[in-house]
Design a protein around this motif. Structure first.
Motif, PDB file in Angstrom:
ATOM      1  N   ILE A   4      53.581 -21.143  82.539  1.00  0.00           N
ATOM      2  CA  ILE A   4      53.627 -20.482  83.842  1.00  0.00           C
ATOM      3  C   ILE A   4      54.010 -19.014  83.663  1.00  0.00           C
ATOM      4  CG2 ILE A   4      54.921 -20.349  86.018  1.00  0.00           C
ATOM      5  CD1 ILE A   4      54.955 -23.430  85.986  1.00  0.00           C
ATOM      6  N   ALA A   5      54.994 -18.753  82.818  1.00  0.00           N
ATOM      7  CA  ALA A   5      55.414 -17.374  82.560  1.00  0.00           C
ATOM      8  C   ALA A   5      54.251 -16.559  81.995  1.00  0.00           C
ATOM      9  CB  ALA A   5      56.600 -17.356  81.591  1.00  0.00           C
ATOM     10  N   ASP A   6      53.512 -17.161  81.068  1.00  0.00           N
ATOM     11  CA  ASP A   6      52.356 -16.470  80.487  1.00  0.00           C
ATOM     12  C   ASP A   6      51.334 -16.125  81.557  1.00  0.00           C
ATOM     13  OD1 ASP A   6      53.585 -16.943  78.069  1.00  0.00           O
ATOM     14  OD2 ASP A   6      52.232 -18.566  77.485  1.00  0.00           O
ATOM     15  N   LYS A   7      51.007 -17.099  82.382  1.00  0.00           N
ATOM     16  CA  LYS A   7      49.970 -16.913  83.390  1.00  0.00           C
ATOM     17  C   LYS A   7      50.390 -15.900  84.452  1.00  0.00           C
ATOM     18  CE  LYS A   7      48.065 -21.483  82.540  1.00  0.00           C
ATOM     19  NZ  LYS A   7      48.340 -21.278  81.129  1.00  0.00           N
ATOM     20  N   ILE A   8      51.650 -15.926  84.861  1.00  0.00           N
ATOM     21  CA  ILE A   8      52.142 -14.971  85.857  1.00  0.00           C
ATOM     22  C   ILE A   8      52.032 -13.552  85.307  1.00  0.00           C
ATOM     23  CG2 ILE A   8      54.229 -14.138  87.018  1.00  0.00           C
ATOM     24  CD1 ILE A   8      55.060 -17.082  87.343  1.00  0.00           C
ATOM     25  N   MET A   9      52.469 -13.372  84.066  1.00  0.00           N
ATOM     26  CA  MET A   9      52.446 -12.028  83.493  1.00  0.00           C
ATOM     27  C   MET A   9      51.009 -11.537  83.304  1.00  0.00           C
ATOM     28  SD  MET A   9      54.454 -10.421  80.217  1.00  0.00           S
ATOM     29  CE  MET A   9      53.449 -11.089  78.895  1.00  0.00           C
ATOM     30  N   VAL A  10      50.155 -12.368  82.746  1.00  0.00           N
ATOM     31  CA  VAL A  10      48.759 -11.980  82.514  1.00  0.00           C
ATOM     32  C   VAL A  10      48.060 -11.671  83.838  1.00  0.00           C
ATOM     33  CG1 VAL A  10      46.512 -12.864  81.760  1.00  0.00           C
ATOM     34  CG2 VAL A  10      48.507 -13.113  80.277  1.00  0.00           C
ATOM     35  N   ALA A  11      48.234 -12.532  84.830  1.00  0.00           N
ATOM     36  CA  ALA A  11      47.581 -12.314  86.124  1.00  0.00           C
ATOM     37  C   ALA A  11      48.079 -11.025  86.776  1.00  0.00           C
ATOM     38  CB  ALA A  11      47.820 -13.508  87.049  1.00  0.00           C
ATOM     39  N   ALA A  12      49.385 -10.795  86.750  1.00  0.00           N
ATOM     40  CA  ALA A  12      49.939  -9.586  87.365  1.00  0.00           C
ATOM     41  C   ALA A  12      49.400  -8.328  86.691  1.00  0.00           C
ATOM     42  CB  ALA A  12      51.463  -9.615  87.305  1.00  0.00           C
ATOM     43  N   VAL A  13      49.348  -8.339  85.363  1.00  0.00           N
ATOM     44  CA  VAL A  13      48.868  -7.156  84.645  1.00  0.00           C
ATOM     45  C   VAL A  13      47.385  -6.916  84.924  1.00  0.00           C
ATOM     46  CG1 VAL A  13      48.426  -6.186  82.348  1.00  0.00           C
ATOM     47  CG2 VAL A  13      50.649  -7.212  82.864  1.00  0.00           C
ATOM     48  N   ILE A  14      46.582  -7.966  84.902  1.00  0.00           N
ATOM     49  CA  ILE A  14      45.151  -7.793  85.185  1.00  0.00           C
ATOM     50  C   ILE A  14      44.956  -7.228  86.592  1.00  0.00           C
ATOM     51  CG2 ILE A  14      42.976  -9.034  85.621  1.00  0.00           C
ATOM     52  CD1 ILE A  14      43.695 -10.817  83.194  1.00  0.00           C
ATOM     53  N   LEU A  15      45.668  -7.762  87.566  1.00  0.00           N
ATOM     54  CA  LEU A  15      45.536  -7.263  88.942  1.00  0.00           C
ATOM     55  C   LEU A  15      45.954  -5.797  89.045  1.00  0.00           C
ATOM     56  CD1 LEU A  15      46.791 -10.344  90.985  1.00  0.00           C
ATOM     57  CD2 LEU A  15      44.455  -9.459  90.838  1.00  0.00           C
ATOM     58  N   MET A  16      47.028  -5.424  88.370  1.00  0.00           N
ATOM     59  CA  MET A  16      47.478  -4.031  88.428  1.00  0.00           C
ATOM     60  C   MET A  16      46.512  -3.099  87.697  1.00  0.00           C
ATOM     61  SD  MET A  16      49.902  -4.176  90.461  1.00  0.00           S
ATOM     62  CE  MET A  16      50.245  -2.428  90.400  1.00  0.00           C
ATOM     63  N   LEU A  17      45.905  -3.583  86.620  1.00  0.00           N
ATOM     64  CA  LEU A  17      44.913  -2.761  85.916  1.00  0.00           C
ATOM     65  C   LEU A  17      43.669  -2.547  86.774  1.00  0.00           C
ATOM     66  CD1 LEU A  17      45.241  -4.256  82.324  1.00  0.00           C
ATOM     67  CD2 LEU A  17      45.952  -1.954  83.061  1.00  0.00           C
ATOM     68  N   VAL A  18      43.280  -3.566  87.537  1.00  0.00           N
ATOM     69  CA  VAL A  18      42.154  -3.408  88.460  1.00  0.00           C
ATOM     70  C   VAL A  18      42.544  -2.444  89.575  1.00  0.00           C
ATOM     71  CG1 VAL A  18      40.694  -4.593  90.159  1.00  0.00           C
ATOM     72  CG2 VAL A  18      41.085  -5.633  87.907  1.00  0.00           C
ATOM     73  N   ASP A  19      43.756  -2.606  90.112  1.00  0.00           N
ATOM     74  CA  ASP A  19      44.223  -1.723  91.182  1.00  0.00           C
ATOM     75  C   ASP A  19      44.232  -0.261  90.729  1.00  0.00           C
ATOM     76  OD1 ASP A  19      45.619  -1.242  93.850  1.00  0.00           O
ATOM     77  OD2 ASP A  19      47.115  -0.456  92.438  1.00  0.00           O
ATOM     78  N   ALA A  20      44.640  -0.019  89.491  1.00  0.00           N
ATOM     79  CA  ALA A  20      44.708   1.348  88.955  1.00  0.00           C
ATOM     80  C   ALA A  20      43.344   1.836  88.477  1.00  0.00           C
ATOM     81  CB  ALA A  20      45.707   1.398  87.803  1.00  0.00           C
ATOM     82  N   GLN A  21      42.336   0.997  88.588  1.00  0.00           N
ATOM     83  CA  GLN A  21      40.963   1.289  88.163  1.00  0.00           C
ATOM     84  C   GLN A  21      40.855   1.598  86.671  1.00  0.00           C
ATOM     85  OE1 GLN A  21      39.208   4.095  90.897  1.00  0.00           O
ATOM     86  NE2 GLN A  21      39.527   2.727  92.625  1.00  0.00           N
ATOM     87  N   ILE A  22      41.809   1.062  85.923  1.00  0.00           N
ATOM     88  CA  ILE A  22      41.715   1.115  84.464  1.00  0.00           C
ATOM     89  C   ILE A  22      40.746   0.023  84.024  1.00  0.00           C
ATOM     90  CG2 ILE A  22      42.985   0.697  82.317  1.00  0.00           C
ATOM     91  CD1 ILE A  22      45.398   2.093  83.731  1.00  0.00           C
ATOM     92  N   LEU A  23      40.820  -1.090  84.700  1.00  0.00           N
ATOM     93  CA  LEU A  23      39.873  -2.188  84.489  1.00  0.00           C
ATOM     94  C   LEU A  23      38.881  -2.113  85.642  1.00  0.00           C
ATOM     95  CD1 LEU A  23      39.665  -4.401  82.361  1.00  0.00           C
ATOM     96  CD2 LEU A  23      40.934  -5.899  83.859  1.00  0.00           C
ATOM     97  N   HIS A  24      37.637  -1.760  85.336  1.00  0.00           N
ATOM     98  CA  HIS A  24      36.629  -1.568  86.391  1.00  0.00           C
ATOM     99  C   HIS A  24      35.253  -1.924  85.847  1.00  0.00           C
ATOM    100  CE1 HIS A  24      35.344   2.193  84.475  1.00  0.00           C
ATOM    101  NE2 HIS A  24      36.633   2.359  84.220  1.00  0.00           N
ATOM    102  N   GLY A  25      34.289  -1.974  86.732  1.00  0.00           N
ATOM    103  CA  GLY A  25      32.917  -2.281  86.331  1.00  0.00           C
ATOM    104  C   GLY A  25      32.822  -3.652  85.670  1.00  0.00           C
TER     105      GLY A  25
END
Length: 183
Positions: free
Chosen positions: A68-89
């Motif tokens: 659960i800790a792994d999934k929470i951290m990974v999901a939060a980081v991916i969402l924040m990277l999308v929000d910051a448009q570092i992860l796009h396209g």
């Protein structure tokens, strides 16, 4: 709950709000601090399991909280990277593959636990986790690039993210094959 391995796992969960807050900031120094916090949290992912096994303190709560800790951290980081448009396209697809696999495997593990079947983590799944951790760490550093202009963090991050996504599909399929035998 008070054993060191369990406290390390819990610290990873508790680090997520700080990680998100730092990644929300526009300042490159905040992203560099986020990378530091992320790195510490990722290191606990290795040591919590290692210490629990080597000290003989593997617990049900630890086995429950660690993924659960792994999934929470990974999901939060991916969402924040999308929000910051570092992860796009197209790169968002790699992040989505990782998120969907994590949800799928969690549901499958829950079902299999109900029929008293345990699915051990494969060596390939450990490599997948390592690739994810490296990719997301490198992509967090992209937010700090004005401080570190010499670092090809985006290339490292995106290449390892796609490697992680491919390993995610393979290990997800492996879990599905095991699960189907018990359905």
């Amino acid at each position: 709950m008070s054993s060191l391995p369990n406290l390390l796992t819990l610290s990873r969960i508790l680090a997520v709000p700080g990680l998100v807050a730092l990644m929300w900031g526009p300042n490159p120094w905040e992203w560099l601090a986020a990378f530091g916090l992320y790195t510490l949290a990722a290191i606990t992912d290795y040591f919590d399991g290692y210490l629990a096994r080597s000290w003989g303190t593997v617990s049900k709560i630890g086995q429950f909280l660690d993924p659960i800790a792994d999934k929470i951290m990974v999901a939060a980081v991916i969402l924040m990277l999308v929000d910051a448009q570092i992860l796009h396209g197209w790169s968002v697809i790699a992040g989505l593959i990782i998120l969907l696999r994590e949800m799928f495997v969690s549901g499958l593990r829950e079902y299999l636990a109900g029929v008293q079947v345990s699915v051990p983590v494969s060596q390939l799944a450990k490599w997948k986790t390592t690739a994810q951790l490296v990719a997301l760490g490198a992509l967090i550093l992209v937010g700090a690039v004005p401080i570190l202009p010499w670092l090809p963090a985006e290339i490292i991050g995106l290449v390892t993210l796609w490697i992680a996504a491919i390993l995610t599909l393979i290990t997800g399929y492996d879990y599905l094959r095991v699960g189907l035998k018990h359905m």
